[in-house]
Design an enzyme around this catalytic site. Sequence first.
Site, PDB file in Angstrom:
ATOM      1  N   HIS A   1     -17.995 -26.424   4.088  1.00  0.00           N
ATOM      2  CA  HIS A   1     -19.244 -26.688   4.680  1.00  0.00           C
ATOM      3  C   HIS A   1     -19.777 -25.537   5.340  1.00  0.00           C
ATOM      4  O   HIS A   1     -20.647 -25.418   6.193  1.00  0.00           O
ATOM      5  CB  HIS A   1     -18.686 -27.417   5.986  1.00  0.00           C
ATOM      6  CG  HIS A   1     -17.956 -28.715   5.621  1.00  0.00           C
ATOM      7  ND1 HIS A   1     -18.463 -29.829   5.063  1.00  0.00           N
ATOM      8  CD2 HIS A   1     -16.793 -28.955   5.553  1.00  0.00           C
ATOM      9  CE1 HIS A   1     -17.588 -30.726   4.870  1.00  0.00           C
ATOM     10  NE2 HIS A   1     -16.359 -30.195   5.194  1.00  0.00           N
TER      11      HIS A   1
ATOM     12  N   LYS B   1     -11.314   7.315  14.515  1.00  0.00           N
ATOM     13  CA  LYS B   1     -10.607   7.157  15.759  1.00  0.00           C
ATOM     14  C   LYS B   1     -10.653   8.566  16.379  1.00  0.00           C
ATOM     15  O   LYS B   1     -10.715   8.791  17.857  1.00  0.00           O
ATOM     16  CB  LYS B   1      -8.927   7.013  15.223  1.00  0.00           C
ATOM     17  CG  LYS B   1      -8.538   5.740  15.049  1.00  0.00           C
ATOM     18  CD  LYS B   1      -7.100   5.535  14.861  1.00  0.00           C
ATOM     19  CE  LYS B   1      -6.598   4.234  14.201  1.00  0.00           C
ATOM     20  NZ  LYS B   1      -5.082   4.060  14.205  1.00  0.00           N
TER      21      LYS B   1
ATOM     22  N   GLU C   1      -8.114  -2.020   3.634  1.00  0.00           N
ATOM     23  CA  GLU C   1      -7.861  -0.873   3.759  1.00  0.00           C
ATOM     24  C   GLU C   1      -6.988  -0.113   2.859  1.00  0.00           C
ATOM     25  O   GLU C   1      -6.996   1.472   2.766  1.00  0.00           O
ATOM     26  CB  GLU C   1      -7.089  -0.859   5.289  1.00  0.00           C
ATOM     27  CG  GLU C   1      -7.687  -0.027   6.086  1.00  0.00           C
ATOM     28  CD  GLU C   1      -6.878  -0.211   7.744  1.00  0.00           C
ATOM     29  OE1 GLU C   1      -7.645   0.331   8.480  1.00  0.00           O
ATOM     30  OE2 GLU C   1      -5.694  -0.445   7.883  1.00  0.00           O
TER      31      GLU C   1
HETATM   32  O1  PA5 Z   1      -2.604  -0.699   8.681  1.00  0.00           O
HETATM   33  C1  PA5 Z   1      -2.891   0.410   9.261  1.00  0.00           C
HETATM   34  O2  PA5 Z   1      -2.364   1.540   9.157  1.00  0.00           O
HETATM   35  C2  PA5 Z   1      -3.861   0.335  10.522  1.00  0.00           C
HETATM   36  O3  PA5 Z   1      -4.497  -0.791  10.596  1.00  0.00           O
HETATM   37  C3  PA5 Z   1      -3.101   0.216  11.840  1.00  0.00           C
HETATM   38  O4  PA5 Z   1      -2.120  -0.810  11.860  1.00  0.00           O
HETATM   39  C4  PA5 Z   1      -4.073   0.123  12.953  1.00  0.00           C
HETATM   40  O5  PA5 Z   1      -5.119   1.434  12.986  1.00  0.00           O
HETATM   41  C5  PA5 Z   1      -3.111   0.709  14.156  1.00  0.00           C
HETATM   42  O6  PA5 Z   1      -2.419   1.889  14.107  1.00  0.00           O
HETATM   43  P1  PA5 Z   1      -1.173   2.341  14.981  1.00  0.00           P
HETATM   44  O7  PA5 Z   1      -0.226   1.375  14.673  1.00  0.00           O
HETATM   45  O8  PA5 Z   1      -1.120   3.607  14.635  1.00  0.00           O
HETATM   46  O9  PA5 Z   1      -1.611   2.158  16.502  1.00  0.00           O
END
Ligand code: PA5
Length: 428
Positions: free
Chosen positions: A303, A417, A282
């Site tokens: 494996h 989202k 990400e």
């Molecule tokens: O790392 C990130 O920013 C994302 O993976 C968020 O943690 C995830 O989308 C959840 O977002 P939030 O904490 O606003 O619910």
Amino acid sequence: MTYTQNLSACFSDENTQRFDRASFGRWRDKAAEAVDWLREVYAKGEMELLKQPKSRDGFDDWRTIASAWRENYTDIVVLGAGGASLGGQSLCAVGYDQPGPRMHFLDNLSPTKLNWALNVLDPEATAAIAISKSGATSQTLAQASVIFDWLGNAVGHEHLFEQAVVITENSEANPLRLLAECAQIISLDHPKEIGGRFSVLSVVGLLPALLSGLDIEAVRKGAQEVLEKTVHCQSIKENSVAMGAALSVAFEKEKGAASSVLMTYAEKLTAFGQWHRQLWAESLGKDGHGTTPSPAVGTVDQHSQLQLYLEGPADKWFTFIREDTRGQGYGIPGKWLQPDQLDYLRNRTLGDMFFAEGQSTIETLVDKGRPVRVFEIDGVDEMTIGGLFMHFMLETILAARLLGVNAFDQPAVESGKKLTRHYLRGMN
Ligand code: PA5
């Protein structure tokens, strides 16, 4: 340091899958510049994440909640998605063999999993945390609504505050915060300047860690040690984090690495592999950059994946984290083992075997010419995992700097989202 990093199998003058030291020089120079930038950011206190390991703010409040819950509940449900969950999962794995409440991370919206919790857990003996930085992730809001209602119906809504908290940003119109206010549940503040996948050293990771009985000061100490070593290291060649970042990017850009495999030979780091996968993907998968992170578990994936690693395309680079388990675990009883077939198992422990399996996997890959780096750790305790968290967060930040991308946003995910909310509104 809580770990050592060996990069010798990333370099070679003959093997074209690896770098010769001279041609790698320009990547080292770039990494040195990135470290100069990081040092300045750290010195000026410009990145909240880097200030965190030294701070002890909030510890007393978190400890109060954790000790009451450890005493009163057998099960803790942790709701949250992605970075709101994976750090806590990795930390709790360190304490999974210790007595204490069972931790259940419901990080998938799957109705099946939630039904399991509702059907199997006893609401009078269960506490819950809902974590969302934005407070607007619909999955977490939906799950929190269900779980809090289930708890309140069992114990009385006026008692809900005793066994539920939320962790979310202190901002106006934050939907999870408003939900908590309506349900009269305490909200703990999610640090504003730290995004989910970088939040493991905050209350997001540390409250679940306390609930698992871990020493959170040691987690932060381990992280601080790595941070200091990274920003103050005199020689770039000895800067583990900077060298790791430079190699990751260089393998992607010059050696056709499409995938970064992180294989752990340490039972308590299995969830850590998942945490790293999200962090790497990400943070760096932007503007056409990024390698696909692929966590693998030793010995399980010997494996499953090893054949591909050895004889599939040369489009991966490999990181191993290996715990020294020699002499640990049960001794293997020799009484049924035929001496002419299985003499190698005699007088060995399961830990001896585990270590030997890791060693042979690494050596086989190295012999095939694959680029391999190896982290050695003595064991998985709080200091070590704190150090590893910091190593890989800094490595990701420096890799982003080398690639010229912003490590801290996820614009494409945010649009997904929004679309989910749109579909739900229009659903009949
Ligand atoms: O790392 C990130 O920013 C994302 O993976 C968020 O943690 C995830 O989308 C959840 O977002 P939030 O904490 O606003 O619910």
